[in-house]
Structures are given as structure tokens and as C-alpha cells.
Design an enzyme around this catalytic site. Sequence first.
Site, PDB file in Angstrom:
ATOM      1  N   PRO A 102       0.788  -1.231   0.000  1.00 14.65           N
ATOM      2  CA  PRO A 102       0.000   0.000   0.000  1.00 14.65           C
ATOM      3  C   PRO A 102       0.824   1.287   0.000  1.00 14.65           C
ATOM      4  CG  PRO A 102      -0.197  -1.144   2.111  1.00 14.65           C
ATOM      5  CD  PRO A 102       0.476  -2.090   1.157  1.00 14.65           C
ATOM      6  N   ASN A 103       0.373   2.211  -0.826  1.00 15.76           N
ATOM      7  CA  ASN A 103       0.915   3.580  -0.934  1.00 15.76           C
ATOM      8  C   ASN A 103       2.246   3.688  -1.662  1.00 15.76           C
ATOM      9  OD1 ASN A 103      -1.260   4.882   0.511  1.00 15.76           O
ATOM     10  ND2 ASN A 103      -0.439   3.891   2.341  1.00 15.76           N
ATOM     11  N   HIS A 118       4.510  -4.633   8.969  1.00 13.46           N
ATOM     12  CA  HIS A 118       4.492  -4.572  10.432  1.00 13.46           C
ATOM     13  C   HIS A 118       3.226  -5.165  11.052  1.00 13.46           C
ATOM     14  CE1 HIS A 118       7.533  -1.792   9.101  1.00 13.46           C
ATOM     15  NE2 HIS A 118       6.618  -0.980   8.600  1.00 13.46           N
ATOM     16  N   HIS A 129      12.976  -2.694   1.680  1.00 11.01           N
ATOM     17  CA  HIS A 129      12.391  -1.441   2.183  1.00 11.01           C
ATOM     18  C   HIS A 129      13.226  -0.282   1.683  1.00 11.01           C
ATOM     19  CE1 HIS A 129       9.494  -3.435   4.647  1.00 11.01           C
ATOM     20  NE2 HIS A 129      10.439  -4.286   4.990  1.00 11.01           N
ATOM     21  N   ILE A 130      12.546   0.707   1.156  1.00 14.01           N
ATOM     22  CA  ILE A 130      13.233   1.882   0.612  1.00 14.01           C
ATOM     23  C   ILE A 130      13.955   2.621   1.745  1.00 14.01           C
ATOM     24  CG2 ILE A 130      12.871   4.083  -0.594  1.00 14.01           C
ATOM     25  CD1 ILE A 130      10.264   2.678  -1.761  1.00 14.01           C
ATOM     26  N   SER A 131      13.251   2.789   2.850  1.00 14.63           N
ATOM     27  CA  SER A 131      13.838   3.487   4.001  1.00 14.63           C
ATOM     28  C   SER A 131      14.432   2.455   4.961  1.00 14.63           C
ATOM     29  CB  SER A 131      12.760   4.300   4.726  1.00 14.63           C
ATOM     30  OG  SER A 131      11.770   3.434   5.268  1.00 14.63           O
ATOM     31  N   TYR A 185      11.429   8.847   1.150  1.00 16.30           N
ATOM     32  CA  TYR A 185      11.371   7.864   0.057  1.00 16.30           C
ATOM     33  C   TYR A 185      12.006   8.340  -1.255  1.00 16.30           C
ATOM     34  CZ  TYR A 185       8.050   5.829   3.331  1.00 16.30           C
ATOM     35  OH  TYR A 185       7.475   5.309   4.453  1.00 16.30           O
ATOM     36  N   ARG A 233       7.872   0.496  13.238  1.00 12.59           N
ATOM     37  CA  ARG A 233       8.326   0.031  11.916  1.00 12.59           C
ATOM     38  C   ARG A 233       9.485  -0.971  12.018  1.00 12.59           C
ATOM     39  NH1 ARG A 233       5.675   3.452   8.157  1.00 12.59           N
ATOM     40  NH2 ARG A 233       5.304   5.482   9.075  1.00 12.59           N
ATOM     41  N   ASN A 245       8.076  -5.619  -1.137  1.00  7.34           N
ATOM     42  CA  ASN A 245       8.041  -4.518  -0.184  1.00  7.34           C
ATOM     43  C   ASN A 245       6.596  -4.446   0.287  1.00  7.34           C
ATOM     44  OD1 ASN A 245       7.943  -2.198   1.285  1.00  7.34           O
ATOM     45  ND2 ASN A 245       9.107  -0.949  -0.170  1.00  7.34           N
ATOM     46  N   ARG A 290      13.553   4.394  12.212  1.00  8.82           N
ATOM     47  CA  ARG A 290      12.375   5.268  12.180  1.00  8.82           C
ATOM     48  C   ARG A 290      11.529   5.039  13.449  1.00  8.82           C
ATOM     49  NH1 ARG A 290       9.547   4.847   6.510  1.00  8.82           N
ATOM     50  NH2 ARG A 290       8.444   6.625   7.430  1.00  8.82           N
ATOM     51  N   ARG A 325       4.837  12.723  -1.971  1.00  9.07           N
ATOM     52  CA  ARG A 325       5.098  13.364  -0.670  1.00  9.07           C
ATOM     53  C   ARG A 325       6.153  12.550   0.079  1.00  9.07           C
ATOM     54  NH1 ARG A 325       0.464  13.889   2.884  1.00  9.07           N
ATOM     55  NH2 ARG A 325       1.931  15.110   4.099  1.00  9.07           N
ATOM     56  N   GLU A 370      13.002  -9.421   0.980  1.00  2.00           N
ATOM     57  CA  GLU A 370      12.188  -8.290   1.443  1.00  2.00           C
ATOM     58  C   GLU A 370      12.972  -7.000   1.231  1.00  2.00           C
ATOM     59  OE1 GLU A 370      11.325  -8.761   5.588  1.00  2.00           O
ATOM     60  OE2 GLU A 370      10.404  -6.779   5.800  1.00  2.00           O
ATOM     61  N   ASP A 428       2.113 -15.857   6.196  1.00  2.00           N
ATOM     62  CA  ASP A 428       1.617 -17.233   6.006  1.00  2.00           C
ATOM     63  C   ASP A 428       1.543 -17.605   4.525  1.00  2.00           C
ATOM     64  OD1 ASP A 428       1.408 -17.683   8.700  1.00  2.00           O
ATOM     65  OD2 ASP A 428      -0.757 -17.392   8.811  1.00  2.00           O
ATOM     66  N   ALA A 482       3.254  -0.896   4.679  1.00  2.00           N
ATOM     67  CA  ALA A 482       2.756  -0.906   6.067  1.00  2.00           C
ATOM     68  C   ALA A 482       2.364  -2.309   6.532  1.00  2.00           C
ATOM     69  CB  ALA A 482       1.566   0.048   6.194  1.00  2.00           C
TER      70      ALA A 482
HETATM   71  O1  CA2 Z   1      10.636   1.948   3.550  1.00  2.00           O
HETATM   72  C1  CA2 Z   1       9.784   1.276   2.976  1.00  2.00           C
HETATM   73  O2  CA2 Z   1       9.939   0.806   1.849  1.00  2.00           O
HETATM   74  C2  CA2 Z   1       8.418   1.026   3.649  1.00  2.00           C
HETATM   75  O3  CA2 Z   1       8.039  -0.313   3.375  1.00  2.00           O
HETATM   76  C3  CA2 Z   1       7.458   2.026   2.996  1.00  2.00           C
HETATM   77  C4  CA2 Z   1       6.063   2.045   3.623  1.00  2.00           C
HETATM   78  C5  CA2 Z   1       6.127   2.114   5.132  1.00  2.00           C
HETATM   79  O4  CA2 Z   1       4.831   1.928   5.678  1.00  2.00           O
HETATM   80  C6  CA2 Z   1       7.067   1.070   5.740  1.00  2.00           C
HETATM   81  O5  CA2 Z   1       7.116   1.239   7.136  1.00  2.00           O
HETATM   82  C7  CA2 Z   1       8.459   1.196   5.149  1.00  2.00           C
HETATM   83  C8  CA2 Z   1       5.275   3.244   3.062  1.00  2.00           C
HETATM   84  C9  CA2 Z   1       5.081   3.211   1.556  1.00  2.00           C
HETATM   85  C10 CA2 Z   1       4.992   4.525   0.856  1.00  2.00           C
HETATM   86  O6  CA2 Z   1       4.357   5.531   1.597  1.00  2.00           O
HETATM   87  C11 CA2 Z   1       4.262   6.807   1.087  1.00  2.00           C
HETATM   88  C12 CA2 Z   1       3.752   7.767   1.941  1.00  2.00           C
HETATM   89  C13 CA2 Z   1       3.640   9.063   1.498  1.00  2.00           C
HETATM   90  C14 CA2 Z   1       4.028   9.423   0.213  1.00  2.00           C
HETATM   91  C15 CA2 Z   1       4.525   8.469  -0.637  1.00  2.00           C
HETATM   92  C16 CA2 Z   1       4.639   7.152  -0.196  1.00  2.00           C
END
Ligand code: CA2
Length: 141
Positions: A9-10, A79, A99-101, A22, A110, A73, A106, A17, A97, A86, A76
Amino acid sequence: MKLLVINGPNINMLGIREKDIYGNDSFEKLEKDIFAWAGDMGIRVEMFQSNHEGAIVDKIQEAYGNFDGIIINPAAYTHTSIAILDALKAVGIPTVEVHISDIDKREKFRAFSYVSLYAEKVIKGHGLLGYKEAMEYFVAK
Ligand code: CA2
């Protein structure tokens, strides 16, 4: 070799943003890069992104017998999702796996990843190049 790259997701909002966390690149750029890297490495990739946990579980199940590796990846769901953990265990496909960050540096919530309990390698904090590293890992294997 055929790899399935799953983004949760996202991730499709990349570059819009939270650029400090990211980076500036869009999700479309990430997709383009992954297909270009796959071409360079001589491997095949399929990409899947969903904001829905069940859709990700369905995709992992469908991957059974069809892919040599999964790069995921879970965003969210990393976590929270025992269901994704599973599903990965159920299909038994080698998984990396990404993760960008750096999720260890953090918020505390996370730092724990369910998927890490199954993944044979975890790459965190290397930005979008983490996906390339994951692909290289499978090629080297
Ligand atoms: O660092 C990562 O790749 C994460 O998996 C990215 C997730 C975050 O929930 C994980 O804790 C770490 C978030 C994905 C992207 O979220 C955005 C939020 C705002 C703007 C653009 C992307």
C-alpha cells in the site's frame, strides 16, 4: 529466471510526498528501472502493486509454481500482516524483502517485520536501488 516484484500500500504514491524519506522518484520510474535492470540481467520480472492485503495474499498464492523468486516490499503490511507471512510460507518461494527506508531507524513500530521471519534476505535503507540489489541477489544465487 522469473521474479515477481510485489509492492504494498501507498508505494504507488512514491515521489508525491515524504520525499525526504522515500526520495524524488515516482512509482512509474521504479517500474521502468526494474524492467530495465531485468533486461540488463537477462531475467524476466512481473510487477504487482496493491493497497489491499487480500489481493497481495491472492497474488502470492497464484505465484505458486510460476516464479523462481519473490521480491516484496509489503509497505505498512510489513508490520502487521501475519496473512502475508503465512502466504509466503505456504508457497515456499524464495523471498527477498525490500524497504526503501531504513525501518530500524524510524518509529519503533516500523522496526518489527513479520515478513522478515520468512525472507531469506532483507534489504533496507538503500532507496530504490534496494530492488536492484534484490534482483542481483537472485541472479547470483
Ligand atoms: O521503507 C519502505 O519501503 C516502507 O516499506 C514504505 C512504507 C512504510 O509503511 C514502511 O514502514 C516502510 C510506506 C510506503 C509509501 O508511503 C508513502 C507515503 C507518502 C508518500 C509516498 C509514499
